[in-house]
Design a protein around this motif. Structure first.
Motif, PDB file in Angstrom:
ATOM      1  N   ARG A   1       3.320  -5.748 -27.817  1.00 14.32           N
ATOM      2  CA  ARG A   1       4.771  -5.536 -28.809  1.00 14.32           C
ATOM      3  C   ARG A   1       5.048  -4.964 -30.169  1.00 14.32           C
ATOM      4  O   ARG A   1       5.686  -4.453 -30.760  1.00 14.32           O
ATOM      5  CB  ARG A   1       5.894  -6.946 -28.390  1.00 14.32           C
ATOM      6  CG  ARG A   1       7.490  -7.325 -28.631  1.00 14.32           C
ATOM      7  CD  ARG A   1       7.935  -8.464 -27.854  1.00 14.32           C
ATOM      8  NE  ARG A   1       6.944  -9.281 -27.865  1.00 14.32           N
ATOM      9  CZ  ARG A   1       6.623 -10.464 -28.769  1.00 14.32           C
ATOM     10  NH1 ARG A   1       7.904 -10.322 -30.008  1.00 14.32           N
ATOM     11  NH2 ARG A   1       5.796 -11.463 -28.817  1.00 14.32           N
TER      12      ARG A   1
ATOM     13  N   GLU B   1      12.466 -12.352 -22.797  1.00  7.74           N
ATOM     14  CA  GLU B   1      10.962 -11.874 -22.437  1.00  7.74           C
ATOM     15  C   GLU B   1      10.923 -12.378 -20.670  1.00  7.74           C
ATOM     16  O   GLU B   1      10.790 -11.059 -19.567  1.00  7.74           O
ATOM     17  CB  GLU B   1       9.909 -11.980 -22.572  1.00  7.74           C
ATOM     18  CG  GLU B   1       9.014 -10.555 -23.948  1.00  7.74           C
ATOM     19  CD  GLU B   1       8.603 -10.376 -24.388  1.00  7.74           C
ATOM     20  OE1 GLU B   1       7.187 -10.713 -24.282  1.00  7.74           O
ATOM     21  OE2 GLU B   1       8.449 -11.134 -25.646  1.00  7.74           O
TER      22      GLU B   1
ATOM     23  N   SER C   1       7.315  -1.987 -26.413  1.00 10.35           N
ATOM     24  CA  SER C   1       7.757  -3.552 -26.122  1.00 10.35           C
ATOM     25  C   SER C   1       7.738  -3.241 -23.940  1.00 10.35           C
ATOM     26  O   SER C   1       8.048  -4.395 -23.815  1.00 10.35           O
ATOM     27  CB  SER C   1       9.312  -3.345 -26.534  1.00 10.35           C
ATOM     28  OG  SER C   1       9.022  -3.944 -27.758  1.00 10.35           O
TER      29      SER C   1
END
Length: 359
Positions: free
Chosen positions: A142, A180, A147
């Motif tokens: 990330r 997430e 990402s």
């Protein structure tokens, strides 16, 4: 000699010699030539020889980041991307590189403009690591601007280790990575098989929170009815199965009808019974007629009695259900069993319908 055979078109003898000298090939040929050789072997169908050379190259590279990166890149350049990924899998699984070596490997791959392999290296290395290490690897990706790949790494690991889903979700929240969580659940719900989804749902119901279970079930609602039915009839948790009912009944009626009027070869008798009883017990007034008729046409006598009682309690017309039961090929056995159960009135009613049908 092998090179001479190849020039003469004697490929079978050529590749057999390379197979026998696989260690020499791996230790003396440059990575690009060895990769090209493996590609030619695979294209010619000399799979055993190619595998021997490949495994010797894995041994030769060992845990060294520079040679691993060079060989993986060479396999990509040779038009063998699947072998490049498999090579990283093999090296990282065998040598379990330290985090420092993994960082070096990624740096070498990025320097060679192979960022896709660099990202994959973290994924391959994470598969057998503790959750805390997996989270660190995803955090590295990330920070480097990958990402999507960071989420894909988490999804890949959890898909292979569903028992860790609750731990993973809890660790993400504890680490302030709430955003997430849903992305991981979305990846799992859309990419996993029905069996894997059932396992994930069970693990999350056991170790996660009701909110996470609800999110996952909400994501399942985007799957076809047949897929949700397979999950509902496979999941162990009764509570989770019940939570799937609204999504099942909200599916398009044509999908439901098509499912229950077709042969359900993928489900065992117990799974079919569980699915039908789950839907009828939860919402008898919302169940499609196709489901009710389907269940009445094959359920055991106890199931038929239970179905009729449920529908009568909910004041639902019984015409189609009784017609399906009356038309069964095993009607004589069904009628006898109904009498043994004390359901004499139902047995006589079905017999009357059967006479009306001329059966």
């Amino acid at each position: 000699m092998a090179e001479q055979y190849e020039q003469e078109g004697r490929l079978e003898e050529c590749f057999e010699l390379y197979r026998r000298a696989a260690h020499l090939v791996a230790t003396t040929l440059p990575a690009d030539r060895a990769a090209a050789l493996i590609g030619r072997m695979m294209a010619a169908g000399a799979v055993v020889a190619a595998e021997q050379v490949f495994h010797e190259i894995v041994e030769t590279c060992g845990p060294h980041p520079s040679s691993t990166a060079y060989t993986a890149s060479a396999l990509m350049d040779a038009g063998s991307p699947e072998l490049a990924y498999y090579f990283l899998d093999a090296v990282l699984a065998k040598y379990q590189s330290s985090e420092g070596e993994l960082e070096s490997l990624a740096a070498y791959l990025n320097a060679g403009r192979r960022s896709e392999l660099a990202v994959y290296a973290f994924t391959a290395a994470a598969r057998n690591k503790p959750v805390s290490t997996v989270l660190r690897y995803s955090a590295v990706l990330r920070k480097r601007g990958h990402s999507r790949s960071a989420v894909d790494l988490l999804v890949s690991v959890v898909a292979g280790r569903p028992d860790d889903v609750g731990t993973m979700v809890g660790a993400l929240r504890k680490g302030g990575r709430e955003r997430e969580v849903e992305a991981v659940l979305v990846g799992l719900a859309t990419g996993a098989s029905d069996e894997a989804c059932a396992a994930l749902l069970d693990c999350l119901a056991k170790d996660g929170t009701d909110a996470d279970v609800s999110v996952l079930i909400g994501l399942f609602s985007n799957r076809p009815f047949a897929s949700m039915a397979a999950i509902a009839s496979t999941v162990d948790s009764p509570e989770a199965a019940t939570m799937l009912v609204p999504a099942l009944l909200a599916a398009p009626r044509e999908q439901q009808a098509a499912y229950f009027t077709a042969e359900q070869a993928q489900l065992s008798s117990s799974q079919r019974g569980r699915l039908a009883s789950l839907l009828v017990a939860s919402a008898p007034d919302e169940c499609p007629e196709a489901l009710l008729s389907w269940y009445a046409a094959w359920a055991d006598p106890t199931g038929v009695v239970w179905l009729v009682e449920q529908l009568e309690r909910a004041r639902i017309p019984l015409d189609q259900v009784l017609a399906a039961a009356a038309g069964r090929r095993d009607f004589a056995s069904l009628q006898e069993a109904l009498h043994r159960l004390g359901s004499h009135q139902l047995s006589y009613r079905l017999a009357g319908l059967r006479s009306e049908f001329g059966l």
